[in-house]
Write a protein that holds these residues in place. Structure first.
Motif, mmCIF file in Angstrom:
data_model
loop_
_atom_site.group_PDB
_atom_site.id
_atom_site.type_symbol
_atom_site.label_atom_id
_atom_site.label_comp_id
_atom_site.label_asym_id
_atom_site.label_seq_id
_atom_site.Cartn_x
_atom_site.Cartn_y
_atom_site.Cartn_z
ATOM 1 N N TRP A 151 17.892 18.942 -6.077
ATOM 2 C CA TRP A 151 18.087 18.922 -4.635
ATOM 3 C C TRP A 151 16.745 19.044 -3.939
ATOM 4 O O TRP A 151 15.959 19.948 -4.202
ATOM 5 C CB TRP A 151 19.001 20.070 -4.207
ATOM 6 N N LYS A 152 16.463 18.111 -3.043
ATOM 7 C CA LYS A 152 15.196 18.067 -2.305
ATOM 8 C C LYS A 152 15.487 17.774 -0.842
ATOM 9 O O LYS A 152 16.513 17.196 -0.517
ATOM 10 C CB LYS A 152 14.267 16.956 -2.822
ATOM 11 N N LYS A 153 14.549 18.137 -0.051
ATOM 12 C CA LYS A 153 14.625 17.725 1.348
ATOM 13 C C LYS A 153 14.088 16.311 1.453
ATOM 14 O O LYS A 153 13.264 15.887 0.638
ATOM 15 C CB LYS A 153 13.805 18.655 2.235
ATOM 16 N N LYS A 154 14.545 15.593 2.423
ATOM 17 C CA LYS A 154 14.123 14.212 2.634
ATOM 18 C C LYS A 154 12.606 14.152 2.771
ATOM 19 O O LYS A 154 12.004 14.915 3.527
ATOM 20 C CB LYS A 154 14.789 13.646 3.892
ATOM 21 N N GLY A 155 11.991 13.256 1.969
ATOM 22 C CA GLY A 155 10.554 13.060 2.033
ATOM 23 C C GLY A 155 9.752 13.925 1.077
ATOM 24 O O GLY A 155 8.561 13.722 0.915
ATOM 25 N N ARG A 181 13.204 10.968 -2.259
ATOM 26 C CA ARG A 181 14.555 10.810 -1.707
ATOM 27 C C ARG A 181 14.394 10.468 -0.225
ATOM 28 O O ARG A 181 13.728 11.180 0.512
ATOM 29 C CB ARG A 181 15.342 12.102 -1.830
ATOM 30 N N LYS A 182 14.920 9.385 0.164
ATOM 31 C CA LYS A 182 14.849 8.988 1.568
ATOM 32 C C LYS A 182 16.166 9.162 2.231
ATOM 33 O O LYS A 182 17.183 9.085 1.689
ATOM 34 C CB LYS A 182 14.356 7.545 1.683
#
Length: 182
Positions: A151-155, A181-182
């Motif tokens: 899980w990542k934040k966008k960008g 992840r965009k």
């Protein structure tokens, strides 16, 4: 077998003496087929057991002819035996029917087994310990081959602790293709 009364046992015997099948005796007496069959087997051990299924396309004479062709070496395979017997019988049979006939006669196709045994007859216990018998089972030595998510934040980029190494050609390689992840 569940215990049955003497009168039930006598009823089974009398119905069998009339020529009724095990199934018909079971339905008339209200007992199970296996119970009826066991009673009949106890009183008549020589009684042949009937097997279900379609009647054989091959007569006992044809079956003996197939076995004889194999044993004398006139034909070497079930396929050749099928061609042989299909010249004789009116209704052609499949090679699987011929294989079943050969199995009934306690014959086995052992060519590959014999070749395997001869090839490895001098192997030691240590040699065999190095063999992995997989039976077509896939084994993952390092983790799953399924998708794993982070899980990542966008960008955000992946960091090295979130990337698993892969094994290619016996060497561990790190895939540091950072995915965004965009």
């Amino acid at each position: 077998m569940k215990s049955i009364s003497t009168s039930q046992r006598q009823n089974i015997i009398s119905l069998a003496s009339l020529g009724l099948s095990t199934r018909k005796i079971a339905s008339q007496t209200g007992l199970g087929k296996s119970t009826v069959s066991q009673v009949l087997q106890e009183i008549q051990p020589e009684r042949p057991r009937l097997h279900g299924g379609c009647p054989s396309k091959l007569s006992s004479i044809n079956k003996r002819a197939i076995v004889q062709q194999i044993l004398t070496g006139k034909v070497k395979s079930a396929v050749q035996a099928t061609h042989f017997i299909n010249f004789i019988v009116d209704s052609p049979v499949s090679s699987q029917t011929v294989r079943n006939t050969l199995k009934e006669a306690s014959l086995k196709a052992v060519k590959k087994r014999l070749a395997f045994a001869l090839k490895y007859q001098h192997w030691t216990v240590e040699d065999w310990k190095r063999v992995i018998w997989s039976d077509e089972t896939k084994i993952n030595r390092i983790g799953s081959d399924g998708q794993e998510y982070v899980w990542k934040k966008k960008g955000e980029w992946l960091i090295s602790r979130e990337v698993k190494g892969t094994v290619k050609f016996g060497e561990v390689e790190m895939d540091f293709m950072m995915m965004m992840r965009k």
